[in-house]
Design an enzyme around this catalytic site. Structure first.
Site, PDB file in Angstrom:
ATOM      1  N   ASP A  14       0.748  -1.313  -0.057  1.00  0.00           N
ATOM      2  CA  ASP A  14      -0.018   0.138  -0.015  1.00  0.00           C
ATOM      3  C   ASP A  14       0.761   1.287  -0.107  1.00  0.00           C
ATOM      4  O   ASP A  14       2.013   1.208   0.357  1.00  0.00           O
ATOM      5  CB  ASP A  14      -0.872  -0.025   1.478  1.00  0.00           C
ATOM      6  CG  ASP A  14      -2.025   0.692   1.242  1.00  0.00           C
ATOM      7  OD1 ASP A  14      -2.433   1.438   0.054  1.00  0.00           O
ATOM      8  OD2 ASP A  14      -2.639   1.461   2.377  1.00  0.00           O
ATOM      9  N   GLY A  15       0.287   2.381  -0.424  1.00  0.00           N
ATOM     10  CA  GLY A  15       0.958   3.684  -0.345  1.00  0.00           C
ATOM     11  C   GLY A  15       1.336   4.034  -1.738  1.00  0.00           C
ATOM     12  O   GLY A  15       2.092   5.184  -1.652  1.00  0.00           O
ATOM     13  N   ARG A  49      -0.010   7.842  -2.561  1.00  0.00           N
ATOM     14  CA  ARG A  49       0.347   8.860  -1.658  1.00  0.00           C
ATOM     15  C   ARG A  49       1.757   9.053  -2.128  1.00  0.00           C
ATOM     16  O   ARG A  49       2.420  10.297  -2.025  1.00  0.00           O
ATOM     17  CB  ARG A  49       0.183   8.570  -0.155  1.00  0.00           C
ATOM     18  CG  ARG A  49      -1.202   8.830   0.141  1.00  0.00           C
ATOM     19  CD  ARG A  49      -1.706   8.059   1.500  1.00  0.00           C
ATOM     20  NE  ARG A  49      -1.743   6.727   1.391  1.00  0.00           N
ATOM     21  CZ  ARG A  49      -1.728   5.783   2.203  1.00  0.00           C
ATOM     22  NH1 ARG A  49      -1.280   6.491   3.454  1.00  0.00           N
ATOM     23  NH2 ARG A  49      -1.756   4.570   2.139  1.00  0.00           N
ATOM     24  N   TRP A  50       2.616   8.164  -2.531  1.00  0.00           N
ATOM     25  CA  TRP A  50       4.009   8.113  -2.805  1.00  0.00           C
ATOM     26  C   TRP A  50       4.100   9.266  -3.966  1.00  0.00           C
ATOM     27  O   TRP A  50       5.123  10.038  -3.837  1.00  0.00           O
ATOM     28  CB  TRP A  50       4.690   6.709  -3.073  1.00  0.00           C
ATOM     29  CG  TRP A  50       6.082   6.731  -3.614  1.00  0.00           C
ATOM     30  CD1 TRP A  50       7.083   6.622  -2.755  1.00  0.00           C
ATOM     31  CD2 TRP A  50       6.575   6.814  -4.818  1.00  0.00           C
ATOM     32  NE1 TRP A  50       8.279   6.764  -3.274  1.00  0.00           N
ATOM     33  CE2 TRP A  50       7.877   6.846  -4.592  1.00  0.00           C
ATOM     34  CE3 TRP A  50       6.026   7.254  -5.940  1.00  0.00           C
ATOM     35  CZ2 TRP A  50       8.492   6.853  -5.822  1.00  0.00           C
ATOM     36  CZ3 TRP A  50       6.830   7.215  -7.162  1.00  0.00           C
ATOM     37  CH2 TRP A  50       8.346   7.069  -6.906  1.00  0.00           C
ATOM     38  N   ASN A  53     -10.927  -2.464  -5.131  1.00  0.00           N
ATOM     39  CA  ASN A  53      -9.975  -1.779  -5.863  1.00  0.00           C
ATOM     40  C   ASN A  53     -10.605  -1.558  -7.414  1.00  0.00           C
ATOM     41  O   ASN A  53     -10.520  -0.602  -8.096  1.00  0.00           O
ATOM     42  CB  ASN A  53      -8.519  -2.241  -5.981  1.00  0.00           C
ATOM     43  CG  ASN A  53      -7.731  -2.128  -4.865  1.00  0.00           C
ATOM     44  OD1 ASN A  53      -7.004  -2.762  -4.632  1.00  0.00           O
ATOM     45  ND2 ASN A  53      -8.170  -1.088  -4.105  1.00  0.00           N
ATOM     46  N   TRP A  54     -11.915  -2.290  -7.661  1.00  0.00           N
ATOM     47  CA  TRP A  54     -12.603  -2.036  -8.976  1.00  0.00           C
ATOM     48  C   TRP A  54     -13.177  -0.496  -8.756  1.00  0.00           C
ATOM     49  O   TRP A  54     -13.619  -0.183 -10.030  1.00  0.00           O
ATOM     50  CB  TRP A  54     -13.684  -3.146  -9.187  1.00  0.00           C
ATOM     51  CG  TRP A  54     -12.923  -4.384  -9.585  1.00  0.00           C
ATOM     52  CD1 TRP A  54     -12.906  -5.726  -8.797  1.00  0.00           C
ATOM     53  CD2 TRP A  54     -12.268  -5.056 -10.752  1.00  0.00           C
ATOM     54  NE1 TRP A  54     -12.280  -6.706  -9.327  1.00  0.00           N
ATOM     55  CE2 TRP A  54     -11.668  -6.172 -10.454  1.00  0.00           C
ATOM     56  CE3 TRP A  54     -11.777  -4.263 -12.054  1.00  0.00           C
ATOM     57  CZ2 TRP A  54     -10.967  -6.710 -11.516  1.00  0.00           C
ATOM     58  CZ3 TRP A  54     -11.209  -4.806 -12.931  1.00  0.00           C
ATOM     59  CH2 TRP A  54     -10.584  -6.100 -12.902  1.00  0.00           C
ATOM     60  N   ARG A  69       2.302  -4.596   6.235  1.00  0.00           N
ATOM     61  CA  ARG A  69       1.660  -3.558   5.354  1.00  0.00           C
ATOM     62  C   ARG A  69       2.336  -2.448   5.405  1.00  0.00           C
ATOM     63  O   ARG A  69       2.592  -1.679   6.367  1.00  0.00           O
ATOM     64  CB  ARG A  69       0.130  -3.326   6.106  1.00  0.00           C
ATOM     65  CG  ARG A  69      -0.520  -2.302   5.307  1.00  0.00           C
ATOM     66  CD  ARG A  69      -2.162  -1.983   5.744  1.00  0.00           C
ATOM     67  NE  ARG A  69      -2.672  -1.120   4.620  1.00  0.00           N
ATOM     68  CZ  ARG A  69      -3.910  -1.299   4.344  1.00  0.00           C
ATOM     69  NH1 ARG A  69      -4.647  -2.392   4.709  1.00  0.00           N
ATOM     70  NH2 ARG A  69      -4.637  -0.462   3.319  1.00  0.00           N
ATOM     71  N   ARG A  99      -4.561  -1.640   8.995  1.00  0.00           N
ATOM     72  CA  ARG A  99      -5.767  -2.594   8.942  1.00  0.00           C
ATOM     73  C   ARG A  99      -5.616  -3.624   7.873  1.00  0.00           C
ATOM     74  O   ARG A  99      -4.639  -3.490   7.177  1.00  0.00           O
ATOM     75  CB  ARG A  99      -6.907  -1.569   8.361  1.00  0.00           C
ATOM     76  CG  ARG A  99      -6.772  -0.770   7.081  1.00  0.00           C
ATOM     77  CD  ARG A  99      -7.839  -0.124   6.641  1.00  0.00           C
ATOM     78  NE  ARG A  99      -7.823   0.887   5.639  1.00  0.00           N
ATOM     79  CZ  ARG A  99      -7.437   2.373   6.030  1.00  0.00           C
ATOM     80  NH1 ARG A  99      -7.787   2.833   7.173  1.00  0.00           N
ATOM     81  NH2 ARG A  99      -7.556   3.041   4.915  1.00  0.00           N
TER      82      ARG A  99
END
Ligand code: IPE
Ligand code: IPE
Ligand code: MG
Length: 251
Positions: A27-28, A31-32, A75-76, A191, A197
């Site tokens: 994840d991320g 934002r990266w 994510n769809w 994560r 989460r």
């Protein structure tokens, strides 16, 4: 164990107790990218380019099974252009990196609903699974179009379709019918990206695993971060509901 032709020049730290199975929620990416004034797609591209480095480092350590959460059933719901970019990048990852992963002895498997994946990518995934099926050095599961609750529902439905009686619906029979099948449950779930989460990842299989949450975004999660997560894991004491043992070792 040397998994790759060119292992990382960073020396391998000694990890006393290695997890057999590591799962990663990558994840991320978005934002990266946003923090660098780049598009979210650029973040996904950097994330895809990071995959091989991380796979190879876990392999160098001798981790047997690595399960990577690449795309969730939720994510769809993202903007169409972003979903399409992720599909293109996943396709490109297989086209570009499959042979190197195969040469390194990696068996690729898919977790999730392949029927919901666009046909070009689904074809690539099936080809990659077929090509690498006899490799034994390390198993890498790509969770793509995966949802943990759907996994449990599908397992129970499969049992019912086989004619299982109520008594035959057990923890063992459900586990065996999940998409992870005969694989052992993850010992460590990492994560990246700062959230704490599980986001409908391996909800059944992660019942007793250790969690490692890091603020580092996935594209920045490299060799030192892999090493740090494994060293931290080796210091944990897993008790599985029993009384603590006094040797301080993770089981
Ligand atoms: C993870 O990065 C990649 C996928 C979910 C496909 P994100 O795209 O979720 O990145 P953030 O969480 O928005 O930063
Ligand atoms: C989880 O990340 C799914 C993947 C990394 C593939 P998300 O970014 O979709 O999770 P939420 O929305 O923050 O829970
Ligand atoms: Mg996210």
């Amino acid at each position: 164990m040397v998994l790759t032709a060119q292992p990382s020049p960073i020396p391998l730290p000694r990890v006393r107790t290695l997890p057999r199975h590591v799962a990663v929620i990558m994840d991320g990416n978005g934002r990266w990218a946003e923090s660098r004034s780049l598009s979210r797609q650029e973040g996904h591209r950097a994330g895809a380019e990071n995959l091989r480095t991380v796979i190879e480092r876990f392999g160098e350590h001798g981790v047997e099974i690595l399960t990577l959460f690449a795309f969730s059933t939720e994510n769809w719901g993202r903007p169409r252009a972003e979903v399409e970019a992720i599909m293109r990048l996943a396709t490109r990852f297989i086209d570009r990196d499959l042979e190197a992963l195969h040469d390194a002895g990696i068996r690729l498997q898919h977790l999730g609903d392949i029927d919901g994946v666009p046909s070009g990518l689904a074809k690539r995934i099936r080809k990659a699974v077929e090509r690498t099926r006899d490799n034994t050095r390390m198993t890498v599961n790509l969770a793509f179009n995966y949802g943990g609750r759907a996994d449990i529902v599908a397992a129970v439905r499969a049992l019912i379709a086989e004619g299982a009686t109520a008594e035959e619906i057990t923890e063992e029979s459900i586990s065996a019918h999940l998409t992870t099948g005969a694989l052992p449950d993850p010992d460590l779930l990492i994560r990246t990206g700062g959230e704490r989460r599980i986001s409908n990842f391996l909800v059944w299989q992660a019942a007793y695993c250790e969690y490692h949450f890091t603020a580092t975004a996935w594209p920045d999660f490299g060799v030192p971060e892999v090493d740090a997560a494994l060293v931290e894991f080796s210091r944990r004491r897993r008790r599985f509901g029993l009384v603590p043992e006094d040797n301080g070792a993770a089981e």
